[in-house]
Design an enzyme around this catalytic site. Structure first.
Site, PDB file in Angstrom:
ATOM      1  N   GLU A 223       3.611 -11.635  -5.611  1.00 30.97           N
ATOM      2  CA  GLU A 223       2.259 -11.661  -6.499  1.00 30.97           C
ATOM      3  C   GLU A 223       3.011 -11.024  -7.966  1.00 30.97           C
ATOM      4  OE1 GLU A 223       1.915  -7.982  -4.935  1.00 30.97           O
ATOM      5  OE2 GLU A 223       2.671  -9.804  -4.361  1.00 30.97           O
TER       6      GLU A 223
ATOM      7  N   GLY B 213       0.939  -1.199  -0.408  1.00 32.88           N
ATOM      8  CA  GLY B 213       0.303  -0.300  -0.395  1.00 32.88           C
ATOM      9  C   GLY B 213       0.632   0.999  -0.329  1.00 32.88           C
TER      10      GLY B 213
ATOM     11  N   CYS C  38       5.653  -6.265   1.482  1.00 34.72           N
ATOM     12  CA  CYS C  38       5.630  -4.545   1.397  1.00 34.72           C
ATOM     13  C   CYS C  38       4.701  -4.001   2.289  1.00 34.72           C
ATOM     14  CB  CYS C  38       5.106  -4.113  -0.005  1.00 34.72           C
ATOM     15  SG  CYS C  38       5.979  -2.776  -0.619  1.00 34.72           S
ATOM     16  N   TYR C  39       3.508  -2.923   2.558  1.00 32.55           N
ATOM     17  CA  TYR C  39       3.808  -2.611   3.484  1.00 32.55           C
ATOM     18  C   TYR C  39       3.099  -3.408   4.942  1.00 32.55           C
ATOM     19  CZ  TYR C  39       0.658   1.132   6.221  1.00 32.55           C
ATOM     20  OH  TYR C  39      -0.084   1.746   7.264  1.00 32.55           O
TER      21      TYR C  39
ATOM     22  N   GLY D 261     -19.830  -7.632 -24.814  1.00 33.40           N
ATOM     23  CA  GLY D 261     -18.729  -7.825 -24.528  1.00 33.40           C
ATOM     24  C   GLY D 261     -18.957  -9.195 -24.252  1.00 33.40           C
TER      25      GLY D 261
ATOM     26  N   LYS E  70     -11.107 -11.446 -16.117  1.00 32.58           N
ATOM     27  CA  LYS E  70     -11.864 -12.053 -17.214  1.00 32.58           C
ATOM     28  C   LYS E  70     -11.688 -13.110 -18.115  1.00 32.58           C
ATOM     29  CE  LYS E  70     -12.798  -9.149 -19.952  1.00 32.58           C
ATOM     30  NZ  LYS E  70     -13.604  -8.849 -20.908  1.00 32.58           N
TER      31      LYS E  70
ATOM     32  N   HIS F  58       6.986  -8.393  -3.644  1.00 34.57           N
ATOM     33  CA  HIS F  58       6.245  -8.252  -4.461  1.00 34.57           C
ATOM     34  C   HIS F  58       6.414 -10.098  -4.644  1.00 34.57           C
ATOM     35  CE1 HIS F  58       3.720  -4.947  -3.168  1.00 34.57           C
ATOM     36  NE2 HIS F  58       4.936  -4.325  -3.061  1.00 34.57           N
TER      37      HIS F  58
ATOM     38  N   ASP G  34     -17.901 -10.478 -21.169  1.00 35.38           N
ATOM     39  CA  ASP G  34     -18.939 -10.202 -19.814  1.00 35.38           C
ATOM     40  C   ASP G  34     -20.169 -10.578 -19.799  1.00 35.38           C
ATOM     41  OD1 ASP G  34     -16.056  -9.971 -18.911  1.00 35.38           O
ATOM     42  OD2 ASP G  34     -16.514  -8.082 -19.039  1.00 35.38           O
TER      43      ASP G  34
END
Length: 522
Positions: free
Chosen positions: A180, A59, A86-87, A234, A378, A178, A236
């Site tokens: 991720e 963050g 991290c944070y 679209g 998605k 990180h 979705d």
């Protein structure tokens, strides 16, 4: 408004405002574990969710500054394994009596971390099987000055920054980097070790789970009611409409496609034909081009444009719904990233942009919402689409924003610029398809810039508009790289646009990644 989650157990991700938060969730789901996000200021864990571990995101705050998000007491009191990133790591250090510093040891981008070979605590199991030298992705201004006595350092960077720490007795881990982000080579292994070893979380998230849970959600939510489904053509909304039709039957789902005049070339007919071919019997196409353009007249602020378009969408749906008292629910293809980017669930992330299917809902909406993809990404929706038998051409279609071309015309929207942009966008997309580049690109489009520049055509001086081309690679749109199109290809597309479209004399290619830029320009 509460929404039924697809699975009631997994890993809880506490968001402190990081733009990488949803990448954590995506990585966990790739591992096969369901995960959800909750805001960093939440005073209690989410009701009804049996979480086996907690991950604290990064963050923008500094732990010692007034107003900074803090570590809620329930997190440590839960006695669940904790991974602070991290944070999140800095919050753990501060909460257990350590000290954080701001200063000269800021790190952004790739860095090298050295892991200790002597790890005796249970928490150190997250590093099982890793080499001592690792490439990691850093993005921080603060770092650890003094560790709490109950923690030990197990990894440092070349810049002598504490990169990895573990609690000596409890299953608590802190990472300054990180895991991720794909640039951290050991990231997926660390997350997988945390989930399976420390949290003892079994795999509970697969494609079959998505189909079963979303179908059940639709039937439980709608009951014996009828759905007014918002469709845009679209991925979705198309998959959502087909899934609702299969779950409830074609007579209980009415699809409404609003032609707001902000669509791509030949979009309206293409969308209508495909929806009918997919079994959507009750399809109504509403021509609202004049209404939207009138409301957008004179508006230049991008957030204001999004809000106006969202509110107008809902007004039209409500007007249509009033023609029949049978409708009980409004269906939408809202995705999890839409919710987080709009801060719709109070997740703590800063609002990047409002999404018309999240931020534009009036308080007194006369229909209840049914959003089967509210917890999905998605690529997960695309998997559902293929499982439903929808063609790859439709399922793999590039994302298109709800506000349409209105946010690809920087500044005020008018009919002349819309026609110009439609043609430029069509030339670009067709060229990508002809050169087998379309399927290797996450999203591609043209943008009309509010600037004019000098040019020359024949013997005449011109002073005309500039068109920007954007093509990105991504897996879920939360981060994005630049599609490496050749200069020969770009030059060819530029030549076609300038020759065929009066009013454009310059074409540029956007080479910005996300972050720091967003994919769309507005």
């Amino acid at each position: 408004m509460k929404h039924q989650r697809p699975i009631n157990s997994g890993i809880l991700v506490v968001d402190y405002g990081s733009q990488y938060t949803l990448l954590i969730v995506r990585k966990l789901r790739e591992i096969g574990t369901y995960a959800e996000v909750i805001g960093g200021r939440a005073s209690n864990p989410p009701a009804g969710f049996d979480f086996h571990g907690i991950i604290l995101s990064g963050g923008p705050d500094s732990v010692d500054l007034e107003g900074a998000r803090s570590l809620a007491p329930w997190i440590v009191d839960s006695n669940k394994p904790i991974l602070g990133i991290c944070y999140g790591m800095q919050l753990l250090v501060s909460a257990f009596g350590g000290e954080i510093q701001s200063g000269d040891r800021r790190e952004y981008g790739k860095s090298k971390m050295s892991l200790s070979l002597e790890m005796n605590s249970r928490a150190a199991n997250v590093f099982y099987g890793l080499e001592t030298a690792q490439q990691v992705w850093m993005s921080h201004g603060d770092d650890v000055k003094q560790l709490p006595e109950c923690f030990e350092s197990v990894g440092t960077t070349d810049g002598d920054v504490q990169a990895a720490i573990v609690h000596k007795e409890l299953p608590i881990v802190g990472l300054q980097f990180h895991p991720e982000v794909q640039h951290t080579s050991c990231g997926k292994s660390i997350l997988e070790n945390f989930v399976k070893d420390l949290c003892k979380q079994s795999s509970n998230w697969q494609a079959d789970d998505m189909m079963t849970s979303t179908t059940k959600y639709i039937r439980d939510t709608v009951g014996e009611g009828k759905v007014l489904m918002a469709v845009s053509g679209g991925v979705d909304s198309t998959v959502a409409a087909v899934l609702m039709t299969k779950a409830l039957g074609p007579e209980r789902v009415t699809a409404v496609f609003v032609d707001h005049g902000l669509l791509r070339k030949n979009e309206c007919g293409w969308v209508s034909d495909n929806l009918r071919l997919l079994g959507i019997k009750n399809l109504h196409v509403i021509d609202a081009k004049d209404t939207f353009l009138k409301k957008l007249s004179g508006v230049t602020d991008p957030e204001a444009k999004r809000k106006i378009i969202g509110e107008t969408f809902i007004e039209i749906f409500e007007e249509f719904a009033e023609q029949s008292s049978d409708f009980t629910h409004l269906g939408q293809g809202t995705l999890y990233p839409d919710v987080i980017e709009s801060a719709g669930d109070g997740a703590g992330a800063k609002v990047i942009k409002s999404h018309h299917n999240v931020g534009g809902l009036p308080e007194k909406l006369k229909l209840k919402l049914v959003e089967p993809f509210r917890f999905l990404f998605k690529d997960e929706v695309r998997t559902l689409g293929l499982e439903l038998g929808i063609s790859k051409d439709l399922v793999n279609r590039h994302p298109f924003p709800g506000p349409g071309l209105a946010i690809r015309i920087l500044g005020e929207v008018n009919q002349e610029d819309l026609e110009l942009l439609r043609e430029a966008d069509h030339i670009f997309i067709e060229a990508l398809k002809e050169n087998n580049l379309y399927d290797h690109t996450w999203q591609a489009f043209a943008v009309l810039l509010p600037i004019r520049s000098v040019g020359v055509m024949g013997d005449n001086r011109t002073y005309e508009k500039t068109c920007a081309l954007r093509a990105v690679t991504a897996s879920d749109g939360m981060t994005a790289g630049v599609t490496p199109l050749t200069i020969e290809f770009l030059t060819s597309v530029s030549d076609q646009i300038i020759r065929k479209i009066p009013g454009v004399n310059r074409v540029v290619y956007d080479i910005s990644t996300k972050p720091p830029a967003t994919i769309e320009w507005e």
